[in-house]
Design an enzyme around this catalytic site. Structure first.
Site, mmCIF file in Angstrom:
data_model
loop_
_atom_site.group_PDB
_atom_site.id
_atom_site.type_symbol
_atom_site.label_atom_id
_atom_site.label_comp_id
_atom_site.label_asym_id
_atom_site.label_seq_id
_atom_site.Cartn_x
_atom_site.Cartn_y
_atom_site.Cartn_z
ATOM 1 N N GLU A 54 65.755 -24.409 34.278
ATOM 2 C CA GLU A 54 64.230 -24.860 33.854
ATOM 3 C C GLU A 54 63.877 -24.782 35.375
ATOM 4 O O GLU A 54 64.355 -25.467 36.019
ATOM 5 C CB GLU A 54 64.167 -26.232 33.454
ATOM 6 C CG GLU A 54 64.568 -26.188 32.040
ATOM 7 C CD GLU A 54 63.753 -25.819 31.017
ATOM 8 O OE1 GLU A 54 62.570 -25.233 31.167
ATOM 9 O OE2 GLU A 54 63.917 -26.027 29.749
ATOM 10 N N HIS B 50 63.723 -16.870 29.052
ATOM 11 C CA HIS B 50 63.766 -17.425 27.553
ATOM 12 C C HIS B 50 63.105 -16.505 26.599
ATOM 13 O O HIS B 50 63.475 -16.324 25.478
ATOM 14 C CB HIS B 50 63.176 -18.621 27.586
ATOM 15 C CG HIS B 50 63.555 -19.611 26.418
ATOM 16 N ND1 HIS B 50 63.127 -21.009 26.066
ATOM 17 C CD2 HIS B 50 64.665 -19.479 25.306
ATOM 18 C CE1 HIS B 50 63.537 -21.427 25.004
ATOM 19 N NE2 HIS B 50 64.634 -20.504 24.451
#
Length: 186
Positions: A119, A158
């Site tokens: 992330e 993603h």
């Protein structure tokens, strides 16, 4: 910063905040994808303890209206790269973090089974920092060295493994520059 993965599949010399939201991979030898995400809590705001709280199940739903919507989520990533380039690791790399959800890469489903999730503290539309790109490049190289089934062609976003469902790391992420730096300085 000189990163290294230890025998327990944690990075040495960084902050560790173990998440309860992980389980064992079906095949620990099959770590073959790196997925880049973004997150900010509250949305569009940086800093603070909220990402760590989300990934450890400690987010207070009363602290912000948005948190009431997500506080019950059982999600994690292997690592978070803060805006200043600092890394926090939540799940050892040989375990399955819960970051990709319903996903597919190269016609193979269930990306969590075989991927590492990173992330970036950010949003789809605000530029990422140079410190984040530098840390992501170094972390990616270390991961590729330790997990040789991952090469630059097996680093994705993603948005590409869950199209129509996810949009991160978004248009603000400079894939061309990141991959060029990864190749040139590798």
């Amino acid at each position: 910063m000189k990163l290294a993965v230890n025998s327990d599949h944690w990075l040495d010399g960084i902050k560790h905040v173990p998440s309860p939201f992980f389980d064992q991979r079906p095949d620990t030898q099959d770590v073959s994808l790196l997925v880049v995400h973004n997150i900010s809590l509250p949305p569009g705001e940086f800093g603070g303890p909220y990402i760590e709280q989300l990934f450890t199940g400690k987010l207070d739903p009363n602290e912000h209206p948005y948190f009431g919507l997500i506080s019950g989520f059982r999600v994690s990533a292997h690592c978070l790269i803060r805006r200043n380039g600092d890394i926090i690791q939540f799940v050892p790399f040989d375990c399955r973090a819960w970051h990709a959800g319903v996903s597919q890469f190269a016609k193979r489903d269930k990306c969590n089974d075989y991927s590492i999730g990173i992330e970036l503290e950010g949003t789809d539309t605000l530029p990422y920092t140079q410190a984040q790109y530098a840390t992501l490049t170094e972390l990616s190289r270390v991961i590729m060295t330790h997990y040789p089934y991952i090469d630059s062609s097996r680093i994705t976003g993603h948005e590409f493994i869950a199209p129509g469902r996810k949009t991160d790391p978004g248009l603000a992420f400079d894939w061309h520059a990141f991959k060029a730096t990864l190749r040139v300085n590798g």
